[in-house]
Write a protein that holds these residues in place. Structure first.
Motif, mmCIF file in Angstrom:
data_model
loop_
_atom_site.group_PDB
_atom_site.id
_atom_site.type_symbol
_atom_site.label_atom_id
_atom_site.label_comp_id
_atom_site.label_asym_id
_atom_site.label_seq_id
_atom_site.Cartn_x
_atom_site.Cartn_y
_atom_site.Cartn_z
ATOM 1 N N SER A 137 -8.347 4.133 -5.171
ATOM 2 C CA SER A 137 -6.931 4.238 -4.833
ATOM 3 C C SER A 137 -6.629 5.642 -4.344
ATOM 4 O O SER A 137 -7.261 6.609 -4.761
ATOM 5 C CB SER A 137 -6.059 3.907 -6.055
ATOM 6 N N ARG A 139 -3.249 8.065 -3.828
ATOM 7 C CA ARG A 139 -1.811 8.191 -4.053
ATOM 8 C C ARG A 139 -1.078 8.646 -2.800
ATOM 9 O O ARG A 139 0.032 8.188 -2.506
ATOM 10 C CB ARG A 139 -1.549 9.187 -5.185
ATOM 11 N N ARG A 142 -0.808 5.697 -0.641
ATOM 12 C CA ARG A 142 -0.362 4.508 -1.392
ATOM 13 C C ARG A 142 -1.309 3.332 -1.191
ATOM 14 O O ARG A 142 -0.900 2.176 -1.086
ATOM 15 C CB ARG A 142 1.069 4.123 -0.996
ATOM 16 N N GLN A 143 -2.597 3.657 -1.139
ATOM 17 C CA GLN A 143 -3.618 2.617 -1.032
ATOM 18 C C GLN A 143 -4.152 2.302 -2.419
ATOM 19 O O GLN A 143 -4.392 3.205 -3.221
ATOM 20 C CB GLN A 143 -4.778 3.093 -0.152
ATOM 21 N N ARG A 144 -4.361 1.037 -2.687
ATOM 22 C CA ARG A 144 -4.911 0.625 -3.972
ATOM 23 C C ARG A 144 -5.987 -0.429 -3.751
ATOM 24 O O ARG A 144 -5.881 -1.288 -2.873
ATOM 25 C CB ARG A 144 -3.830 0.059 -4.898
#
Length: 291
Positions: A137, A139, A142-144
């Protein structure tokens, strides 16, 4: 362009160097500039400045995978570091934005550090293939849950293989560059070419050259485990460089040779033959690197 302000260095003057435009770390990680300084009396000197370009987290991650070939000795030893979980991302100074985790339950023979993505193999690991699944991920973007899979191939080295090994030192190259595109089963890459060169200079019909260890610098091989990492992805990804490489990197490759009867070549003979032809092998490897 450099300017000559008189207020620098307690009034003795100095120079300020400015870039002609914006710098992008993905294009130039390090720049070297030669600056000639002279005075009114005709004395002059040339100074070389090295500019390290900082990195911004300005690229999103993409799924990737890598294969790690782990050579370990019989009888345990310490846990072996396997490098970081690999995703395709040109940014290499953005670890503080990333988190790493297992997909599903953790494997009991491997340890993952969630903050920096480092993987360790237990000293209890046995020979075989291990398929590990991770997600990463970021931050800032905002990739998970970006997929990052690691395949670990473990081979156990016998004391006899270590006792019959001899080293080849290569400069300038890194273990990552040398092993890129190589696998134990199909060869390939710089390491595959190197093994072919060794096979040719030995001129021993029916013999086979085997890799015992590959690592940076050249000394005695690790007595516990030696990982060789080959990053791949879908599509193919470049090798990440989390740590700037030294100006003249070197790599040590330890090899052993078996004859047609599966017996090891005498290490004194092997080292002598390699010593006679080391220059030839190094020159051909440099030609391959330049080509």
């Amino acid at each position: 362009m450099p300017s000559i302000p008189t207020g620098l260095d307690s009034g003795r003057g100095g120079a300020e160097l400015w870039t002609a435009g914006a710098l992008d770390r993905e294009q130039h990680r390090k720049l070297s500039v030669a600056v000639r300084v002279s005075d009114a009396q005709g004395l002059a000197a040339t100074h070389r400045l090295t500019v390290l370009v900082d990195d911004l987290n300005d690229n999103p991650m993409k799924p990737a995978a890598k294969s790690v070939y782990l050579w370990k000795t019989q009888g345990g030893g310490s846990d072996a570091p396997l490098g970081r979980v690999f995703v395709k991302d040109p940014d290499d100074w953005d670890l503080e934005d990333k988190e790493f985790e297992w997909v599903g339950p953790p494997h009991p023979l491997f340890t993952l550090h969630p903050r920096d993505g480092t993987i360790f193999a237990s000293n209890q690991i046995r020979e075989g293939r291990y398929d590990l699944q991770f997600s990463v991920s970021d931050r800032a973007w905002r990739q998970r849950g970006v997929a990052a899979n690691v395949t670990v191939m473990v081979r156990v080295l016998t004391p006899e293989a270590l006792a019959h090994a001899a080293p080849i030192s290569l400069t300038p190259t890194t273990p990552t560059a040398l092993t890129r595109g190589w696998s134990p089963s199909s060869g390939g890459g710089g390491l595959g070419s190197l093994l072919k060169e060794v096979q040719a200079v030995l001129n021993e019909p029916g013999s086979g050259v085997e890799v015992v260890s590959v690592y940076g610098g050249c000394g005695n091989p690790d007595s516990s485990a030696t990982p060789i990492t080959t990053p791949t992805s879908t599509p193919a990804a470049p090798v990440p460089a989390p740590v700037p490489a030294p100006s003249s990197p070197s790599t040590c490759v330890w090899v052993s040779v078996k004859d047609s009867h599966n017996s090891f070549m005498n290490p004194v003979k092997l080292q002598g033959l390699l010593a006679l032809h080391t220059r030839q092998v190094r020159e051909r490897e440099r030609e391959r690197e330049r080509g």
